[in-house]
Write a protein that holds these residues in place. Structure first.
Motif, PDB file in Angstrom:
ATOM      1  N   GLU A  71       0.830  -1.198   0.000  1.00 42.49           N
ATOM      2  CA  GLU A  71       0.000   0.000   0.000  1.00 42.49           C
ATOM      3  C   GLU A  71       0.872   1.258   0.000  1.00 42.49           C
ATOM      4  OE1 GLU A  71      -3.459   2.164   2.691  1.00 42.49           O
ATOM      5  OE2 GLU A  71      -2.647   0.221   3.307  1.00 42.49           O
ATOM      6  N   PHE A  72       1.936   1.244   0.790  1.00 50.38           N
ATOM      7  CA  PHE A  72       2.853   2.378   0.834  1.00 50.38           C
ATOM      8  C   PHE A  72       3.489   2.616  -0.526  1.00 50.38           C
ATOM      9  CE2 PHE A  72       7.265   3.829   1.304  1.00 50.38           C
ATOM     10  CZ  PHE A  72       7.028   5.085   1.823  1.00 50.38           C
ATOM     11  N   GLU A  73       3.947   1.564  -1.173  1.00 52.20           N
ATOM     12  CA  GLU A  73       4.580   1.701  -2.487  1.00 52.20           C
ATOM     13  C   GLU A  73       3.592   2.242  -3.523  1.00 52.20           C
ATOM     14  OE1 GLU A  73       7.761   1.403  -3.387  1.00 52.20           O
ATOM     15  OE2 GLU A  73       8.276   0.981  -1.287  1.00 52.20           O
ATOM     16  N   SER A  74       2.353   1.774  -3.495  1.00 47.82           N
ATOM     17  CA  SER A  74       1.374   2.254  -4.470  1.00 47.82           C
ATOM     18  C   SER A  74       1.067   3.738  -4.257  1.00 47.82           C
ATOM     19  CB  SER A  74       0.095   1.421  -4.407  1.00 47.82           C
ATOM     20  OG  SER A  74      -0.563   1.609  -3.176  1.00 47.82           O
ATOM     21  N   VAL A  75       0.931   4.148  -3.012  1.00 48.54           N
ATOM     22  CA  VAL A  75       0.672   5.565  -2.722  1.00 48.54           C
ATOM     23  C   VAL A  75       1.870   6.411  -3.126  1.00 48.54           C
ATOM     24  CG1 VAL A  75       0.298   7.216  -0.858  1.00 48.54           C
ATOM     25  CG2 VAL A  75      -0.995   5.093  -0.897  1.00 48.54           C
ATOM     26  N   LYS A  76       3.062   5.910  -2.871  1.00 48.91           N
ATOM     27  CA  LYS A  76       4.279   6.637  -3.221  1.00 48.91           C
ATOM     28  C   LYS A  76       4.388   6.822  -4.737  1.00 48.91           C
ATOM     29  CE  LYS A  76       9.270   6.354  -2.564  1.00 48.91           C
ATOM     30  NZ  LYS A  76      10.361   5.536  -2.022  1.00 48.91           N
ATOM     31  N   LYS A  77       4.105   5.769  -5.506  1.00 55.70           N
ATOM     32  CA  LYS A  77       4.160   5.866  -6.965  1.00 55.70           C
ATOM     33  C   LYS A  77       3.112   6.847  -7.485  1.00 55.70           C
ATOM     34  CE  LYS A  77       6.078   1.309  -7.827  1.00 55.70           C
ATOM     35  NZ  LYS A  77       5.843  -0.036  -8.385  1.00 55.70           N
ATOM     36  N   GLU A  78       1.932   6.832  -6.895  1.00 52.81           N
ATOM     37  CA  GLU A  78       0.880   7.744  -7.318  1.00 52.81           C
ATOM     38  C   GLU A  78       1.280   9.202  -7.074  1.00 52.81           C
ATOM     39  OE1 GLU A  78      -3.670   8.825  -6.036  1.00 52.81           O
ATOM     40  OE2 GLU A  78      -2.981   6.758  -5.782  1.00 52.81           O
ATOM     41  N   LEU A  79       1.857   9.478  -5.922  1.00 55.79           N
ATOM     42  CA  LEU A  79       2.301  10.843  -5.623  1.00 55.79           C
ATOM     43  C   LEU A  79       3.417  11.282  -6.562  1.00 55.79           C
ATOM     44  CD1 LEU A  79       2.255  10.832  -1.722  1.00 55.79           C
ATOM     45  CD2 LEU A  79       0.707  12.033  -3.260  1.00 55.79           C
ATOM     46  N   GLU A  80       4.342  10.378  -6.869  1.00 64.58           N
ATOM     47  CA  GLU A  80       5.429  10.722  -7.789  1.00 64.58           C
ATOM     48  C   GLU A  80       4.899  10.997  -9.183  1.00 64.58           C
ATOM     49  OE1 GLU A  80       8.186   7.499  -7.527  1.00 64.58           O
ATOM     50  OE2 GLU A  80       9.077   8.229  -5.656  1.00 64.58           O
ATOM     51  N   SER A  81       3.915  10.213  -9.640  1.00 61.36           N
ATOM     52  CA  SER A  81       3.353  10.451 -10.967  1.00 61.36           C
ATOM     53  C   SER A  81       2.618  11.792 -11.016  1.00 61.36           C
ATOM     54  CB  SER A  81       2.423   9.309 -11.376  1.00 61.36           C
ATOM     55  OG  SER A  81       1.283   9.277 -10.555  1.00 61.36           O
ATOM     56  N   ARG A  82       1.898  12.127  -9.948  1.00 60.78           N
ATOM     57  CA  ARG A  82       1.221  13.427  -9.893  1.00 60.78           C
ATOM     58  C   ARG A  82       2.235  14.564  -9.932  1.00 60.78           C
ATOM     59  NH1 ARG A  82      -3.417  12.869  -5.234  1.00 60.78           N
ATOM     60  NH2 ARG A  82      -4.713  11.345  -6.307  1.00 60.78           N
ATOM     61  N   LYS A  83       3.320  14.412  -9.177  1.00 61.31           N
ATOM     62  CA  LYS A  83       4.343  15.456  -9.143  1.00 61.31           C
ATOM     63  C   LYS A  83       4.987  15.605 -10.513  1.00 61.31           C
ATOM     64  CE  LYS A  83       8.521  16.867  -6.770  1.00 61.31           C
ATOM     65  NZ  LYS A  83       9.526  16.528  -5.795  1.00 61.31           N
ATOM     66  N   LYS A  84       5.249  14.484 -11.189  1.00 62.47           N
ATOM     67  CA  LYS A  84       5.863  14.533 -12.515  1.00 62.47           C
ATOM     68  C   LYS A  84       4.931  15.221 -13.503  1.00 62.47           C
ATOM     69  CE  LYS A  84       8.242  11.002 -13.785  1.00 62.47           C
ATOM     70  NZ  LYS A  84       8.668   9.670 -14.227  1.00 62.47           N
ATOM     71  N   GLN A  85       3.635  14.916 -13.444  1.00 66.74           N
ATOM     72  CA  GLN A  85       2.677  15.564 -14.334  1.00 66.74           C
ATOM     73  C   GLN A  85       2.605  17.057 -14.059  1.00 66.74           C
ATOM     74  OE1 GLN A  85      -0.994  13.503 -13.716  1.00 66.74           O
ATOM     75  NE2 GLN A  85      -0.470  11.804 -15.081  1.00 66.74           N
ATOM     76  N   ARG A  86       2.621  17.447 -12.792  1.00 67.88           N
ATOM     77  CA  ARG A  86       2.571  18.857 -12.428  1.00 67.88           C
ATOM     78  C   ARG A  86       3.818  19.576 -12.922  1.00 67.88           C
ATOM     79  NH1 ARG A  86       3.001  19.174  -6.797  1.00 67.88           N
ATOM     80  NH2 ARG A  86       1.257  17.741  -6.728  1.00 67.88           N
TER      81      ARG A  86
END
Length: 87
Positions: free
Chosen positions: A18-33
């Motif tokens: 769960e931690f890894e999935s949340v971390k990947k999601e936050l990184e993808s959002r940051k990259k898109q931003r």
């Protein structure tokens, strides 16, 4: 004051996944931003009009404008130091 025994914490495999999935999601959002900021397309906060028509301004310039910071020093001339005093 009474002391109690330390509580034992266990890290389960489900928690790590769960931690890894949340971390990947936050990184993808940051990259898109970051990609949106680089391209120069206004974000939703910029489109709301809070920046006052700040097209072409960098993030740092918008922050400086919002807080009233002016990085350019005023010249040290007598009128700027003392105002419009007449003797």
């Amino acid at each position: 004051m009474l002391r109690r025994k330390p509580t034992r914490l266990e890290l389960k495999l489900d928690d790590m996944e769960e931690f890894e999935s949340v971390k990947k999601e936050l990184e993808s959002r940051k990259k898109q931003r970051d990609e949106v900021d680089v391209v120069g397309v206004p974000t939703s906060s910029e489109m709301s009009g809070a920046s006052g028509g700040g097209e072409g301004k960098t993030r740092e310039q918008m922050i400086h404008e919002r807080i009233g910071y002016k990085p350019h020093p005023k010249p040290n001339t007598l009128p700027s130091l003392f105002g419009n005093l007449q003797f």
